[in-house]
Scaffold this motif. Structure first.
Motif, PDB file in Angstrom:
ATOM      1  N   CYS A  19      80.160  13.797 101.116  1.00  0.00           N
ATOM      2  CA  CYS A  19      80.395  14.895 102.026  1.00  0.00           C
ATOM      3  C   CYS A  19      80.693  14.464 103.508  1.00  0.00           C
ATOM      4  N   GLY A  20      81.966  15.046 103.773  1.00  0.00           N
ATOM      5  CA  GLY A  20      82.439  14.989 105.132  1.00  0.00           C
ATOM      6  C   GLY A  20      83.125  13.594 105.614  1.00  0.00           C
ATOM      7  N   VAL A  21      83.038  12.697 104.688  1.00  0.00           N
ATOM      8  CA  VAL A  21      83.661  11.161 104.942  1.00  0.00           C
ATOM      9  C   VAL A  21      84.854  11.252 105.886  1.00  0.00           C
ATOM     10  N   ARG A  22      85.886  11.687 105.562  1.00  0.00           N
ATOM     11  CA  ARG A  22      87.214  11.832 106.004  1.00  0.00           C
ATOM     12  C   ARG A  22      87.140  12.516 107.830  1.00  0.00           C
ATOM     13  N   ALA A  23      86.225  13.401 107.678  1.00  0.00           N
ATOM     14  CA  ALA A  23      85.996  14.350 109.019  1.00  0.00           C
ATOM     15  C   ALA A  23      85.333  13.356 109.949  1.00  0.00           C
ATOM     16  N   ILE A  24      84.327  12.467 109.424  1.00  0.00           N
ATOM     17  CA  ILE A  24      83.612  11.530 110.182  1.00  0.00           C
ATOM     18  C   ILE A  24      84.433  10.291 110.620  1.00  0.00           C
ATOM     19  N   ILE A  25      85.151  10.046 109.949  1.00  0.00           N
ATOM     20  CA  ILE A  25      86.334   9.003 110.302  1.00  0.00           C
ATOM     21  C   ILE A  25      87.073   9.436 111.154  1.00  0.00           C
ATOM     22  N   ARG A  26      87.793  10.539 111.203  1.00  0.00           N
ATOM     23  CA  ARG A  26      88.621  11.074 112.030  1.00  0.00           C
ATOM     24  C   ARG A  26      88.066  11.308 113.439  1.00  0.00           C
ATOM     25  N   TYR A  27      86.828  11.989 113.403  1.00  0.00           N
ATOM     26  CA  TYR A  27      86.329  12.236 114.658  1.00  0.00           C
ATOM     27  C   TYR A  27      85.759  10.880 115.320  1.00  0.00           C
ATOM     28  N   THR A  28      85.392   9.952 114.675  1.00  0.00           N
ATOM     29  CA  THR A  28      85.000   8.649 115.171  1.00  0.00           C
ATOM     30  C   THR A  28      86.146   7.982 115.883  1.00  0.00           C
ATOM     31  N   GLN A  29      87.271   7.751 114.964  1.00  0.00           N
ATOM     32  CA  GLN A  29      88.409   7.289 115.502  1.00  0.00           C
ATOM     33  C   GLN A  29      88.963   7.964 116.832  1.00  0.00           C
ATOM     34  N   ARG A  30      88.816   9.183 116.937  1.00  0.00           N
ATOM     35  CA  ARG A  30      88.911  10.040 118.106  1.00  0.00           C
ATOM     36  C   ARG A  30      88.261   9.490 119.439  1.00  0.00           C
ATOM     37  N   PRO A  53      71.434   1.801 118.494  1.00  0.00           N
ATOM     38  CA  PRO A  53      71.018   0.843 117.400  1.00  0.00           C
ATOM     39  C   PRO A  53      72.124   0.768 116.326  1.00  0.00           C
ATOM     40  N   ILE A  54      72.262  -0.703 116.003  1.00  0.00           N
ATOM     41  CA  ILE A  54      73.135  -1.079 114.677  1.00  0.00           C
ATOM     42  C   ILE A  54      72.363  -1.062 113.484  1.00  0.00           C
ATOM     43  N   PRO A  55      72.403  -0.175 112.816  1.00  0.00           N
ATOM     44  CA  PRO A  55      71.601   0.004 111.576  1.00  0.00           C
ATOM     45  C   PRO A  55      71.368  -1.149 110.634  1.00  0.00           C
ATOM     46  N   GLU A  56      70.375  -1.202 109.868  1.00  0.00           N
ATOM     47  CA  GLU A  56      70.292  -1.948 108.752  1.00  0.00           C
ATOM     48  C   GLU A  56      70.713  -1.175 107.512  1.00  0.00           C
ATOM     49  N   ARG A  57      71.161  -1.976 106.425  1.00  0.00           N
ATOM     50  CA  ARG A  57      71.642  -1.082 105.409  1.00  0.00           C
ATOM     51  C   ARG A  57      70.601  -0.308 104.758  1.00  0.00           C
ATOM     52  N   GLY A  58      71.136   1.011 104.510  1.00  0.00           N
ATOM     53  CA  GLY A  58      70.208   2.006 104.155  1.00  0.00           C
ATOM     54  C   GLY A  58      69.434   2.805 105.112  1.00  0.00           C
ATOM     55  N   GLU A 116      80.734  -0.786 119.873  1.00  0.00           N
ATOM     56  CA  GLU A 116      80.076  -1.326 118.859  1.00  0.00           C
ATOM     57  C   GLU A 116      79.632  -0.396 117.892  1.00  0.00           C
ATOM     58  N   PHE A 117      78.572   0.578 118.335  1.00  0.00           N
ATOM     59  CA  PHE A 117      78.175   1.607 117.688  1.00  0.00           C
ATOM     60  C   PHE A 117      79.081   2.569 116.878  1.00  0.00           C
ATOM     61  N   LEU A 118      80.026   2.949 117.551  1.00  0.00           N
ATOM     62  CA  LEU A 118      81.103   3.754 117.117  1.00  0.00           C
ATOM     63  C   LEU A 118      81.799   2.976 115.958  1.00  0.00           C
ATOM     64  N   LYS A 119      82.099   1.738 116.197  1.00  0.00           N
ATOM     65  CA  LYS A 119      83.023   0.937 115.253  1.00  0.00           C
ATOM     66  C   LYS A 119      81.955   0.571 113.885  1.00  0.00           C
ATOM     67  N   LEU A 122      82.430   3.871 111.894  1.00  0.00           N
ATOM     68  CA  LEU A 122      83.643   3.911 111.294  1.00  0.00           C
ATOM     69  C   LEU A 122      83.784   3.193 110.283  1.00  0.00           C
ATOM     70  N   THR A 123      83.283   1.745 110.333  1.00  0.00           N
ATOM     71  CA  THR A 123      83.310   0.859 108.964  1.00  0.00           C
ATOM     72  C   THR A 123      82.702   1.411 107.895  1.00  0.00           C
ATOM     73  N   THR A 124      81.468   1.953 108.009  1.00  0.00           N
ATOM     74  CA  THR A 124      80.682   2.322 107.220  1.00  0.00           C
ATOM     75  C   THR A 124      81.194   3.429 106.200  1.00  0.00           C
ATOM     76  N   TYR A 125      82.022   4.267 107.143  1.00  0.00           N
ATOM     77  CA  TYR A 125      82.537   5.431 106.206  1.00  0.00           C
ATOM     78  C   TYR A 125      83.858   4.901 105.885  1.00  0.00           C
ATOM     79  N   GLN A 126      84.686   4.363 106.329  1.00  0.00           N
ATOM     80  CA  GLN A 126      85.662   3.626 105.612  1.00  0.00           C
ATOM     81  C   GLN A 126      85.457   2.949 104.408  1.00  0.00           C
ATOM     82  N   GLU A 127      84.323   2.053 104.180  1.00  0.00           N
ATOM     83  CA  GLU A 127      83.789   1.521 103.078  1.00  0.00           C
ATOM     84  C   GLU A 127      83.416   2.951 101.991  1.00  0.00           C
ATOM     85  N   ILE A 128      83.013   3.956 102.289  1.00  0.00           N
ATOM     86  CA  ILE A 128      82.620   4.926 101.413  1.00  0.00           C
ATOM     87  C   ILE A 128      83.885   5.467 101.016  1.00  0.00           C
ATOM     88  N   ASP A 129      85.005   5.745 101.863  1.00  0.00           N
ATOM     89  CA  ASP A 129      85.915   6.365 101.600  1.00  0.00           C
ATOM     90  C   ASP A 129      86.852   5.669 100.523  1.00  0.00           C
TER      91      ASP A 129
END
Length: 133
Positions: A19-30, A53-58, A116-119, A122-129
């Motif tokens: 849900c919302g992957v592309r919107a999150i990518i677009r907002y984060t890139q902006r 925070p740079i999160p742990e997986r999960g 770093e946080f925004l990246k 972005l990378t998390t949601y690009q992987e999902i996409d």
């Protein structure tokens, strides 16, 4: 607004997990394009840089919600940050993205600056996409 986001999520995908992957990518890139905060993260009171925070997986959703809430409270009003925060919070509250939310507590080993946080978002949601394509 929260119900609108949830309704939009359901329309975007049959599988609520994406849900919302592309919107999150677009907002984060902006935000990355607009952001000038690339200074090192220092966890001292005298630092002008935010340590997020740079999160742990999960634990991505909880950390993304915590980090965007911190940005929302500590920067000038930005509707994109607010929209991201409410999206992450809604996904977390509704347990819609189980692979990104093993719990509602943010767990991390490191912190980073705003870029770093925004990246990481972005990378998390690009992987999902990419996986969803």
């Amino acid at each position: 607004m929260l119900s609108y986001i949830l309704f939009s999520c359901l329309l975007l995908s049959v599988q609520a997990e994406y849900c919302g992957v592309r919107a999150i990518i677009r907002y984060t890139q902006r935000l990355l394009d607009e952001s000038s905060m690339s200074c090192p993260c220092k966890q001292t009171a005298t630092s002008s840089c935010s340590c997020l925070p740079i999160p742990e997986r999960g634990h991505e959703l909880a950390c993304f919600a915590d980090g965007t809430k911190h940005l929302m409270e500590n920067t000038s009003s930005n509707p994109v940050i607010t929209r991201l925060y409410w999206t992450f919070q809604a996904l977390l509250d509704r347990s819609l993205c189980k692979r990104l939310a093993h719990s509602d507590q943010c767990q991390y080993e490191t912190k980073g600056n705003v870029k770093e946080f925004l990246k990481k978002i972005l990378t998390t949601y690009q992987e999902i996409d990419k996986f969803n394509a």
